[in-house]
Design a protein around this motif. Structure first.
Motif, PDB file in Angstrom:
ATOM      1  N   GLU A   1       0.811  -1.221   0.000  1.00  0.00           N
ATOM      2  CA  GLU A   1       0.000   0.000   0.000  1.00  0.00           C
ATOM      3  C   GLU A   1       0.843   1.269   0.000  1.00  0.00           C
ATOM      4  OE1 GLU A   1      -2.389  -0.437   3.436  1.00  0.00           O
ATOM      5  OE2 GLU A   1      -3.535  -2.156   2.663  1.00  0.00           O
ATOM      6  N   GLY A   2       2.162   1.118  -0.163  1.00  0.00           N
ATOM      7  CA  GLY A   2       3.035   2.284  -0.235  1.00  0.00           C
ATOM      8  C   GLY A   2       3.411   2.861   1.110  1.00  0.00           C
ATOM      9  N   GLY A   3       3.259   2.082   2.183  1.00  0.00           N
ATOM     10  CA  GLY A   3       3.554   2.599   3.509  1.00  0.00           C
ATOM     11  C   GLY A   3       5.016   2.784   3.807  1.00  0.00           C
ATOM     12  N   LEU A   4       5.924   2.238   2.985  1.00  0.00           N
ATOM     13  CA  LEU A   4       7.354   2.399   3.203  1.00  0.00           C
ATOM     14  C   LEU A   4       7.948   3.454   2.282  1.00  0.00           C
ATOM     15  CD1 LEU A   4       8.528  -1.295   3.757  1.00  0.00           C
ATOM     16  CD2 LEU A   4       8.066   0.470   5.448  1.00  0.00           C
TER      17      LEU A   4
ATOM     18  N   ARG B   1       8.305   4.601  -5.704  1.00  0.00           N
ATOM     19  CA  ARG B   1       8.390   4.276  -4.287  1.00  0.00           C
ATOM     20  C   ARG B   1       9.712   3.591  -3.969  1.00  0.00           C
ATOM     21  NH1 ARG B   1       3.254   0.803  -2.843  1.00  0.00           N
ATOM     22  NH2 ARG B   1       3.896  -0.216  -4.774  1.00  0.00           N
ATOM     23  N   TYR B   2      10.133   3.736  -2.704  1.00  0.00           N
ATOM     24  CA  TYR B   2      11.322   3.030  -2.255  1.00  0.00           C
ATOM     25  C   TYR B   2      11.112   1.523  -2.379  1.00  0.00           C
ATOM     26  CZ  TYR B   2      13.272   7.289  -0.177  1.00  0.00           C
ATOM     27  OH  TYR B   2      13.796   8.528   0.025  1.00  0.00           O
ATOM     28  N   VAL B   3      12.219   0.786  -2.503  1.00  0.00           N
ATOM     29  CA  VAL B   3      12.153  -0.670  -2.611  1.00  0.00           C
ATOM     30  C   VAL B   3      12.893  -1.299  -1.433  1.00  0.00           C
ATOM     31  CG1 VAL B   3      12.047  -0.564  -5.118  1.00  0.00           C
ATOM     32  CG2 VAL B   3      14.268  -0.873  -3.985  1.00  0.00           C
ATOM     33  N   MET B   4      12.625  -2.569  -1.245  1.00  0.00           N
ATOM     34  CA  MET B   4      13.382  -3.397  -0.309  1.00  0.00           C
ATOM     35  C   MET B   4      14.065  -4.507  -1.092  1.00  0.00           C
ATOM     36  SD  MET B   4      10.991  -3.663   3.101  1.00  0.00           S
ATOM     37  CE  MET B   4       9.606  -4.420   2.258  1.00  0.00           C
TER      38      MET B   4
ATOM     39  N   TRP C   1       8.089  -3.367  -5.223  1.00  0.00           N
ATOM     40  CA  TRP C   1       8.739  -2.798  -4.044  1.00  0.00           C
ATOM     41  C   TRP C   1       9.740  -3.751  -3.402  1.00  0.00           C
ATOM     42  CZ3 TRP C   1       7.684  -6.046  -0.046  1.00  0.00           C
ATOM     43  CH2 TRP C   1       6.532  -6.816  -0.138  1.00  0.00           C
ATOM     44  N   LEU C   2       9.922  -4.947  -4.003  1.00  0.00           N
ATOM     45  CA  LEU C   2      10.839  -5.950  -3.467  1.00  0.00           C
ATOM     46  C   LEU C   2      11.691  -6.506  -4.601  1.00  0.00           C
ATOM     47  CD1 LEU C   2      11.862  -7.717  -1.151  1.00  0.00           C
ATOM     48  CD2 LEU C   2       9.979  -9.309  -1.619  1.00  0.00           C
ATOM     49  N   MET C   3      12.979  -6.169  -4.567  1.00  0.00           N
ATOM     50  CA  MET C   3      13.902  -6.608  -5.601  1.00  0.00           C
ATOM     51  C   MET C   3      14.679  -7.836  -5.136  1.00  0.00           C
ATOM     52  SD  MET C   3      13.703  -4.466  -8.234  1.00  0.00           S
ATOM     53  CE  MET C   3      11.934  -4.684  -7.965  1.00  0.00           C
ATOM     54  N   LYS C   4      14.857  -8.768  -6.060  1.00  0.00           N
ATOM     55  CA  LYS C   4      15.713  -9.927  -5.806  1.00  0.00           C
ATOM     56  C   LYS C   4      16.574 -10.166  -7.040  1.00  0.00           C
ATOM     57  CE  LYS C   4      12.641 -13.615  -7.459  1.00  0.00           C
ATOM     58  NZ  LYS C   4      11.998 -14.908  -7.113  1.00  0.00           N
ATOM     59  N   ALA C   5      17.559 -11.039  -6.914  1.00  0.00           N
ATOM     60  CA  ALA C   5      18.518 -11.254  -7.990  1.00  0.00           C
ATOM     61  C   ALA C   5      17.886 -12.007  -9.155  1.00  0.00           C
ATOM     62  CB  ALA C   5      19.728 -12.024  -7.459  1.00  0.00           C
ATOM     63  N   PHE C   6      18.470 -11.807 -10.357  1.00  0.00           N
ATOM     64  CA  PHE C   6      18.071 -12.616 -11.510  1.00  0.00           C
ATOM     65  C   PHE C   6      18.485 -14.066 -11.252  1.00  0.00           C
ATOM     66  CE2 PHE C   6      18.379  -8.385 -13.374  1.00  0.00           C
ATOM     67  CZ  PHE C   6      17.240  -8.334 -14.165  1.00  0.00           C
ATOM     68  N   PRO C   7      17.633 -15.030 -11.563  1.00  0.00           N
ATOM     69  CA  PRO C   7      17.999 -16.444 -11.306  1.00  0.00           C
ATOM     70  C   PRO C   7      19.178 -16.867 -12.167  1.00  0.00           C
ATOM     71  CG  PRO C   7      15.951 -16.299 -12.560  1.00  0.00           C
ATOM     72  CD  PRO C   7      16.294 -14.891 -12.147  1.00  0.00           C
TER      73      PRO C   7
ATOM     74  N   ALA D   1       6.913 -18.376 -11.365  1.00  0.00           N
ATOM     75  CA  ALA D   1       6.886 -16.912 -11.421  1.00  0.00           C
ATOM     76  C   ALA D   1       5.489 -16.362 -11.226  1.00  0.00           C
ATOM     77  CB  ALA D   1       7.444 -16.429 -12.767  1.00  0.00           C
ATOM     78  N   SER D   2       4.547 -17.220 -10.835  1.00  0.00           N
ATOM     79  CA  SER D   2       3.162 -16.765 -10.701  1.00  0.00           C
ATOM     80  C   SER D   2       2.997 -15.767  -9.569  1.00  0.00           C
ATOM     81  CB  SER D   2       2.242 -17.972 -10.465  1.00  0.00           C
ATOM     82  OG  SER D   2       2.633 -18.669  -9.292  1.00  0.00           O
ATOM     83  N   MET D   3       3.890 -15.778  -8.610  1.00  0.00           N
ATOM     84  CA  MET D   3       3.783 -14.864  -7.481  1.00  0.00           C
ATOM     85  C   MET D   3       4.431 -13.512  -7.767  1.00  0.00           C
ATOM     86  SD  MET D   3       4.647 -17.589  -4.432  1.00  0.00           S
ATOM     87  CE  MET D   3       4.390 -16.370  -3.153  1.00  0.00           C
ATOM     88  N   ASP D   4       5.186 -13.416  -8.866  1.00  0.00           N
ATOM     89  CA  ASP D   4       5.861 -12.165  -9.195  1.00  0.00           C
ATOM     90  C   ASP D   4       4.867 -11.137  -9.725  1.00  0.00           C
ATOM     91  OD1 ASP D   4       8.136 -13.443  -8.467  1.00  0.00           O
ATOM     92  OD2 ASP D   4       8.904 -13.739 -10.503  1.00  0.00           O
ATOM     93  N   ASP D   5       5.132  -9.884  -9.427  1.00  0.00           N
ATOM     94  CA  ASP D   5       4.294  -8.788  -9.908  1.00  0.00           C
ATOM     95  C   ASP D   5       4.662  -8.454 -11.352  1.00  0.00           C
ATOM     96  OD1 ASP D   5       2.372  -6.565  -9.345  1.00  0.00           O
ATOM     97  OD2 ASP D   5       4.153  -5.378  -9.831  1.00  0.00           O
ATOM     98  N   ARG D   6       3.659  -8.091 -12.156  1.00  0.00           N
ATOM     99  CA  ARG D   6       3.909  -7.815 -13.576  1.00  0.00           C
ATOM    100  C   ARG D   6       4.801  -6.596 -13.779  1.00  0.00           C
ATOM    101  NH1 ARG D   6      -2.192  -8.644 -16.206  1.00  0.00           N
ATOM    102  NH2 ARG D   6      -2.414 -10.873 -15.639  1.00  0.00           N
ATOM    103  N   ASN D   7       4.649  -5.602 -12.935  1.00  0.00           N
ATOM    104  CA  ASN D   7       5.432  -4.382 -13.108  1.00  0.00           C
ATOM    105  C   ASN D   7       6.821  -4.467 -12.483  1.00  0.00           C
ATOM    106  OD1 ASN D   7       3.154  -3.171 -14.317  1.00  0.00           O
ATOM    107  ND2 ASN D   7       2.360  -2.551 -12.307  1.00  0.00           N
ATOM    108  N   SER D   8       7.131  -5.592 -11.846  1.00  0.00           N
ATOM    109  CA  SER D   8       8.406  -5.685 -11.135  1.00  0.00           C
ATOM    110  C   SER D   8       9.596  -5.723 -12.089  1.00  0.00           C
ATOM    111  CB  SER D   8       8.405  -6.929 -10.239  1.00  0.00           C
ATOM    112  OG  SER D   8       8.131  -8.094 -11.021  1.00  0.00           O
TER     113      SER D   8
END
Length: 439
Positions: A275-278, A292-295, A306-312, A412-419
């Motif tokens: 919800e953009g609280g961070l 928005r800031y990311v984690m 809002w949550l970045m992880k490494a490329f597999p 990848a079904s849990m990944d966000d499309r805009n990520s």
């Protein structure tokens, strides 16, 4: 004639009832007399015991006043070790070694917890001072040694040690969470983003999410659920770490076999971040656009805007899959470097409070509260600037089991499309930084 028979029957019945009533009254009187005598004996016993304890204390005091002290404090009898040695002779290094905090922070903690830990004296014993209760509990959290050893050291019962640990952990969570474990405000978000960029080389980031496994004894129910990927039993916790190495959010009490992605999706952190609280009300600019800031998270978490992880990286080893591009490899390197903030914070946490690095033999319902209390104490010590000794880390690295590695998500079904678009902006940023450096 019949009247005489009826009269005799009535007289016989009345006589029987009177005799029974007298017998019942006598039994009650006997029982009452026995109860009074039992209470008198009980009170005499405690009075004699109290008199003996008083005489022993007087004799010990006289003996201590004329005794020449020839032994170090580590072998001092426990009857006066706390009052005479700790409170009067401990040096700053002793406070750090034994209680993992400075003397000033220790007494600050005692004052904060006094409303929940203070006890009243009774007719039979004096209540433990708050300072001693806190010291007993901190000694346990810092060393994870047996209750029996702490009992002998402080001159209290093992059950008292257990109570002190439980009561202090609950008091810390109840009284200090609102101060040392709460969501960040806008200024703290800006400060954390500045630290991530200047110290860890990752811009527009405010926190890193990681997992912590705490070894436990075999639970009575559902033991298989607590087996983590490394094969040993543990309680799994999820933490969010700021750029300063402070914990912003902690979710404990999950079995070691739980998927970290499920913990994140069912946590308040997920709802707040989604919800953009961070981020501030007006998102800051990044690469020419408001965002928005990311984690940052480990590979086991889903990719979100809002949550970045490494490329597999495993896809480069499979057939019919292209290897990672140079910009993707640079992104992974920078992300892994920034994730060290959570690794170092968890290492300092386990090194300072070794009840989290060794197998914890407390009851399963106490362990989550203990984990939360240790995270709050970590933030308090770091905020107060208490020193941290590197030998604590060496000791933990030599004794504890390695933290398990969670498998990356296969779907990848849990990944966000805009990520992917957001992750591409970070790739562009690092590529631009590399070009500026080469020029």
């Amino acid at each position: 004639m019949e009247n005489d028979e009826q009269l005799r029957s009535v007289m016989f019945l009345l006589t029987y009832l009177l005799l029974k009533r007298r017998r019942d009254i006598n039994n009650v009187n006997i029982q009452t007399r026995h109860e009074i005598q039992r209470r008198i004996r009980h009170r005499q016993y405690f009075l004699q015991r109290q008199r003996r304890m008083l005489m022993m204390l007087i004799a010990e005091g006289i003996h201590s006043s004329v005794r020449i002290r020839t032994r170090p404090w580590t072998t001092t009898p426990s009857s006066d070790w706390w009052e005479r040695v700790v409170m009067t002779e401990f040096q700053p290094s002793d406070w750090l070694d034994k209680f993992r905090m400075s003397r000033e922070t220790f007494f600050y903690l005692c004052e904060k917890l006094r409303p929940r830990l203070a006890r009243q004296d009774t007719s039979f014993r004096l209540a433990l001072p708050v300072e001693k209760r806190v010291a007993v509990a901190l000694w346990r959290l810092a060393s994870n040694i047996e209750y029996r050893t702490i009992s002998s050291l402080f001159g209290v019962g093992k059950s008292t040690v257990c109570r002190c640990v439980r009561d202090m952990c609950h008091a810390i969570v109840a009284l200090l969470s609102c101060t040392y474990l709460q969501p960040p405000n806008e200024q703290e978000l800006e400060d954390s983003a500045r630290l991530f960029e200047s110290y860890w080389g990752f811009p527009h980031c405010v926190a890193a999410i990681a997992t912590l496994h705490t070894a436990i004894i075999t639970p009575s129910n559902n033991a298989l659920d607590y087996a983590n990927p490394a094969g040993w039993l543990s309680v799994l916790s999820q933490v969010a770490v700021s750029g300063r190495g402070h914990f912003w959010d902690v979710c404990a009490s999950f079995p070691g076999g739980t998927d970290p992605a499920e913990i994140l999706q069912n946590s308040s952190l997920w709802a707040t971040a989604s919800e953009g609280g961070l981020s501030p009300a007006q998102p800051p600019s990044f690469m020419g656009r408001a965002m928005r800031y990311v984690m940052l998270g480990e590979a086991c978490y889903p990719l979100q805007s809002w949550l970045m992880k490494a490329f597999p990286e495993e896809r480069s080893r499979r057939k019919n899959h292209a290897a990672l591009t140079e910009r993707q490899q640079v992104f992974n390197q920078q992300l892994h470097r920034a994730l060290r903030v959570s690794e170092e914070a968890l290492l300092r946490l386990r090194a300072r409070w070794q009840c989290l690095s060794k197998r914890n033999d407390c009851r399963l319902d106490v362990v989550p509260t203990m984990i939360l209390a240790c995270c709050i104490l970590h933030n308090m010590c770091e905020s107060h600037g208490d020193a941290f000794k590197t030998e604590w880390q060496v000791e933990v690295a030599e004794t504890e089991s390695p933290q398990p590695d969670h498998r990356p998500l296969t779907s990848a079904s849990m990944d966000d499309r805009n990520s992917e678009e957001v992750r591409g902006l970070f790739c562009d940023y690092f590529e631009q930084q590399g070009n500026d450096f080469t020029q």
